[in-house]
Scaffold this motif. Structure first.
Motif, PDB file in Angstrom:
ATOM      1  N   ARG A 189       0.844  -1.199   0.000  1.00  0.00           N
ATOM      2  CA  ARG A 189       0.000   0.000   0.000  1.00  0.00           C
ATOM      3  C   ARG A 189       0.876   1.245   0.000  1.00  0.00           C
ATOM      4  N   ALA A 190       0.340   2.328  -0.537  1.00  0.00           N
ATOM      5  CA  ALA A 190       1.013   3.629  -0.484  1.00  0.00           C
ATOM      6  C   ALA A 190       0.247   4.516   0.481  1.00  0.00           C
ATOM      7  N   ILE A 191       0.977   5.191   1.340  1.00  0.00           N
ATOM      8  CA  ILE A 191       0.371   6.107   2.309  1.00  0.00           C
ATOM      9  C   ILE A 191       0.932   7.496   2.060  1.00  0.00           C
ATOM     10  N   ARG A 192       0.023   8.466   1.904  1.00  0.00           N
ATOM     11  CA  ARG A 192       0.423   9.851   1.694  1.00  0.00           C
ATOM     12  C   ARG A 192       0.299  10.634   2.984  1.00  0.00           C
ATOM     13  N   GLY A 193       1.026  11.718   3.036  1.00  0.00           N
ATOM     14  CA  GLY A 193       0.921  12.621   4.168  1.00  0.00           C
ATOM     15  C   GLY A 193       1.709  13.884   3.924  1.00  0.00           C
ATOM     16  N   SER A 198       9.691   1.554   1.441  1.00  0.00           N
ATOM     17  CA  SER A 198      10.483   2.721   1.051  1.00  0.00           C
ATOM     18  C   SER A 198       9.658   3.973   1.307  1.00  0.00           C
ATOM     19  N   VAL A 199      10.354   5.112   1.367  1.00  0.00           N
ATOM     20  CA  VAL A 199       9.675   6.383   1.597  1.00  0.00           C
ATOM     21  C   VAL A 199      10.275   7.448   0.685  1.00  0.00           C
ATOM     22  N   LEU A 200       9.393   8.169   0.002  1.00  0.00           N
ATOM     23  CA  LEU A 200       9.771   9.323  -0.801  1.00  0.00           C
ATOM     24  C   LEU A 200       9.321  10.575  -0.053  1.00  0.00           C
ATOM     25  N   ILE A 221       5.973  11.050  10.280  1.00  0.00           N
ATOM     26  CA  ILE A 221       6.234   9.641   9.986  1.00  0.00           C
ATOM     27  C   ILE A 221       5.777   8.750  11.147  1.00  0.00           C
ATOM     28  N   LEU A 222       5.967   9.196  12.375  1.00  0.00           N
ATOM     29  CA  LEU A 222       5.521   8.409  13.524  1.00  0.00           C
ATOM     30  C   LEU A 222       3.998   8.351  13.613  1.00  0.00           C
ATOM     31  N   GLU A 223       3.325   9.418  13.243  1.00  0.00           N
ATOM     32  CA  GLU A 223       1.858   9.414  13.227  1.00  0.00           C
ATOM     33  C   GLU A 223       1.330   8.483  12.139  1.00  0.00           C
ATOM     34  N   ILE A 224       1.969   8.459  10.981  1.00  0.00           N
ATOM     35  CA  ILE A 224       1.579   7.524   9.923  1.00  0.00           C
ATOM     36  C   ILE A 224       1.676   6.092  10.429  1.00  0.00           C
ATOM     37  N   MET A 240       5.375   9.994   0.729  1.00  0.00           N
ATOM     38  CA  MET A 240       4.668   8.838   0.197  1.00  0.00           C
ATOM     39  C   MET A 240       5.443   7.616   0.658  1.00  0.00           C
ATOM     40  N   ALA A 241       4.807   6.866   1.544  1.00  0.00           N
ATOM     41  CA  ALA A 241       5.431   5.664   2.095  1.00  0.00           C
ATOM     42  C   ALA A 241       4.807   4.437   1.454  1.00  0.00           C
ATOM     43  N   HIS A 242       5.646   3.516   1.015  1.00  0.00           N
ATOM     44  CA  HIS A 242       5.189   2.232   0.485  1.00  0.00           C
ATOM     45  C   HIS A 242       5.352   1.211   1.597  1.00  0.00           C
ATOM     46  N   VAL A 243       4.251   0.535   1.942  1.00  0.00           N
ATOM     47  CA  VAL A 243       4.252  -0.351   3.098  1.00  0.00           C
ATOM     48  C   VAL A 243       3.619  -1.696   2.757  1.00  0.00           C
ATOM     49  N   GLU A 244       3.930  -2.683   3.604  1.00  0.00           N
ATOM     50  CA  GLU A 244       3.225  -3.956   3.564  1.00  0.00           C
ATOM     51  C   GLU A 244       2.189  -3.914   4.675  1.00  0.00           C
ATOM     52  N   SER A 245       0.927  -4.194   4.319  1.00  0.00           N
ATOM     53  CA  SER A 245      -0.144  -4.079   5.301  1.00  0.00           C
ATOM     54  C   SER A 245      -1.306  -4.990   4.931  1.00  0.00           C
ATOM     55  N   ASP A 246      -2.032  -5.396   5.943  1.00  0.00           N
ATOM     56  CA  ASP A 246      -3.271  -6.144   5.732  1.00  0.00           C
ATOM     57  C   ASP A 246      -4.465  -5.201   5.565  1.00  0.00           C
ATOM     58  N   LEU A 247      -4.258  -3.907   5.743  1.00  0.00           N
ATOM     59  CA  LEU A 247      -5.346  -2.944   5.580  1.00  0.00           C
ATOM     60  C   LEU A 247      -5.746  -2.823   4.114  1.00  0.00           C
ATOM     61  N   SER A 248      -7.036  -2.622   3.868  1.00  0.00           N
ATOM     62  CA  SER A 248      -7.500  -2.365   2.507  1.00  0.00           C
ATOM     63  C   SER A 248      -7.153  -0.920   2.137  1.00  0.00           C
ATOM     64  N   LYS A 249      -7.244  -0.591   0.866  1.00  0.00           N
ATOM     65  CA  LYS A 249      -6.982   0.786   0.449  1.00  0.00           C
ATOM     66  C   LYS A 249      -7.901   1.759   1.173  1.00  0.00           C
TER      67      LYS A 249
END
Length: 120
Positions: free
Chosen positions: A4-8, A44-46, A28-31, A91-100
């Motif tokens: 998943r990609a997470i923006r902030g 990874s994180v951009l 980043i800690l809040e994400i 923009m963080a790319h993560v491995e997660s069980d959460l849906s989009k």
């Protein structure tokens, strides 16, 4: 498990190394917290920063809170007239069980104005 990609984003108080470091670490800690992640879940994180922030690298701030072995890169945001000043985006790319739909994108301080539709 999915990728998943997470923006902030966050708005930094001033163009100082201390302010950039503190704001980046808070973001980043809040994400991680809100999405129930650890640094090991991050692929990874951009980071981008507005052109008026040049006192420190946001990636260096992330390394000091558990991202020593995570690929990180910084870039300068496009200098668009009227853009929010003193802004660090991620923009963080993560491995997660959460849906989009369940991923929480985090916008802090003045950066909440960037995405009022999803800002906390």
């Amino acid at each position: 498990m999915s990728v998943r990609a997470i923006r902030g984003a966050t708005q930094v108080e001033a163009n100082t190394a201390e302010a950039i470091t503190a704001a980046t670490q808070e973001l980043i800690l809040e994400i991680l917290k809100v999405n129930s992640l650890t640094p090991d879940d991050v692929i990874s994180v951009l980071f981008t920063s507005s052109p008026d922030l040049d006192a420190a690298f946001p990636a260096a701030a992330a390394r000091s809170v558990g991202f020593e072995n995570t690929p990180l890169i910084c870039s300068v945001e496009i200098d668009v007239a009227g853009a929010l000043p003193r802004t660090v985006r991620v923009m963080a790319h993560v491995e997660s069980d959460l849906s989009k739909d369940d991923i929480a994108h985090i916008y802090l301080h003045g950066a909440k104005a960037l995405r009022r539709d999803i800002a906390q």
